[in-house]
Motif scaffolding. Structure first.
Motif, short mmCIF file in Angstrom:
data_model
loop_
_atom_site.label_atom_id
_atom_site.label_comp_id
_atom_site.label_asym_id
_atom_site.label_seq_id
_atom_site.Cartn_x
_atom_site.Cartn_y
_atom_site.Cartn_z
N UNK A 21 -21.43 -32.02 -5.22
CA UNK A 21 -21.91 -33.07 -6.36
C UNK A 21 -21.87 -34.38 -5.63
N UNK A 22 -21.22 -34.63 -5.16
CA UNK A 22 -20.53 -36.49 -5.28
C UNK A 22 -21.04 -36.33 -3.96
N UNK A 23 -20.72 -35.08 -3.08
CA UNK A 23 -21.03 -35.47 -0.94
C UNK A 23 -22.69 -35.50 -1.10
N UNK A 24 -23.23 -34.41 -1.91
CA UNK A 24 -24.62 -34.94 -1.96
C UNK A 24 -24.89 -36.18 -2.20
N UNK A 25 -24.74 -36.58 -3.20
CA UNK A 25 -25.13 -38.05 -4.22
C UNK A 25 -25.14 -39.61 -2.75
N UNK A 26 -23.25 -38.87 -2.38
CA UNK A 26 -23.44 -39.85 -1.48
C UNK A 26 -24.54 -39.62 -0.30
N UNK A 27 -24.74 -38.74 0.48
CA UNK A 27 -25.93 -38.75 1.56
C UNK A 27 -27.08 -38.96 1.13
N UNK A 28 -26.79 -39.04 -0.61
CA UNK A 28 -28.84 -39.46 -0.94
C UNK A 28 -28.64 -41.09 -1.27
N UNK A 29 -28.06 -41.57 -1.03
CA UNK A 29 -27.86 -43.22 -1.33
C UNK A 29 -28.17 -44.26 -0.73
N UNK A 30 -28.27 -43.82 0.69
CA UNK A 30 -28.96 -44.27 2.05
C UNK A 30 -30.64 -44.36 1.72
N UNK A 49 -35.33 -60.66 -3.40
CA UNK A 49 -36.08 -59.51 -5.32
C UNK A 49 -35.80 -58.07 -5.11
N UNK A 50 -36.67 -57.87 -4.02
CA UNK A 50 -35.99 -56.25 -3.61
C UNK A 50 -34.65 -55.88 -2.62
N UNK A 51 -34.45 -56.24 -2.13
CA UNK A 51 -33.19 -56.06 -1.72
C UNK A 51 -32.22 -56.30 -2.87
N UNK A 52 -32.12 -57.09 -3.92
CA UNK A 52 -31.26 -56.56 -5.08
C UNK A 52 -31.45 -55.72 -6.09
N UNK A 53 -32.71 -54.87 -5.42
CA UNK A 53 -33.10 -54.45 -6.95
C UNK A 53 -32.02 -52.82 -5.74
N UNK A 54 -32.76 -52.21 -4.80
CA UNK A 54 -32.72 -51.89 -4.01
C UNK A 54 -30.57 -51.79 -3.47
N UNK A 55 -30.10 -52.23 -4.13
CA UNK A 55 -28.90 -52.78 -3.87
C UNK A 55 -28.04 -52.01 -5.38
N UNK A 56 -28.71 -52.26 -6.63
CA UNK A 56 -28.39 -51.97 -7.74
C UNK A 56 -28.18 -50.64 -7.42
N UNK A 57 -30.25 -50.14 -6.93
CA UNK A 57 -29.62 -48.85 -7.01
C UNK A 57 -28.96 -48.08 -6.27
N UNK A 58 -28.81 -48.44 -5.11
CA UNK A 58 -27.63 -47.84 -4.30
C UNK A 58 -25.72 -47.60 -4.86
N UNK A 59 -25.93 -48.84 -5.97
CA UNK A 59 -24.50 -48.94 -6.40
C UNK A 59 -24.03 -47.95 -7.67
N UNK A 60 -25.70 -47.44 -8.51
CA UNK A 60 -25.90 -46.96 -9.50
C UNK A 60 -25.40 -44.98 -9.25
N UNK A 61 -25.68 -45.50 -7.83
CA UNK A 61 -26.40 -44.15 -7.10
C UNK A 61 -24.17 -44.09 -7.01
N UNK A 62 -23.72 -44.55 -5.84
CA UNK A 62 -22.36 -44.34 -5.15
C UNK A 62 -21.55 -44.44 -6.32
N UNK A 63 -21.75 -45.09 -8.05
CA UNK A 63 -20.72 -45.00 -8.53
C UNK A 63 -21.00 -43.82 -10.13
#
Length: 91
Positions: A21-30, A49-63
């Motif tokens: 599951x963790x590997x799947x979430x890592x693969x889905x983060x891009x 703002x689009x860049x900030x939103x996407x970085x925060x979304x990716x950080x939440x996925x990685x977290x």
């Protein structure tokens, strides 16, 4: 005698499943990064703002991937506590 419900709960939270599951979430983060950026841009946000939103979304996925790897099925209750703590600090 063994309880069948208890056996299925233990089987659902195995280290192999946590890793998958963790590997799947890592693969889905891009994909999360790209979709968040596109969605924010379509709604008319500036590129910063689009860049900030996407970085925060990716950080939440990685977290979420890291938390699930560490805690397994107990991570859902951890997210509730993290949300409560963040709300306390933002006030």
């Amino acid at each position: 005698m063994s309880d069948p419900q208890q056996d299925t709960d233990e089987q659902r939270d195995t280290p192999e499943l946590r890793l998958r599951v963790a590997a799947l979430l890592l693969k889905l983060s891009p994909l999360m990064f790209a979709l968040c950026y596109v969605l924010a841009a379509v709604q008319g946000a500036q590129w910063q703002h689009s860049l900030l939103i996407s970085v925060v979304g990716t950080a939440m996925c990685l977290g979420a991937a890291g938390l699930y790897k560490l805690r397994g099925s107990k991570s859902a209750s951890d997210l509730v506590w993290i949300n409560i703590l963040l709300r306390l600090f933002t006030r």
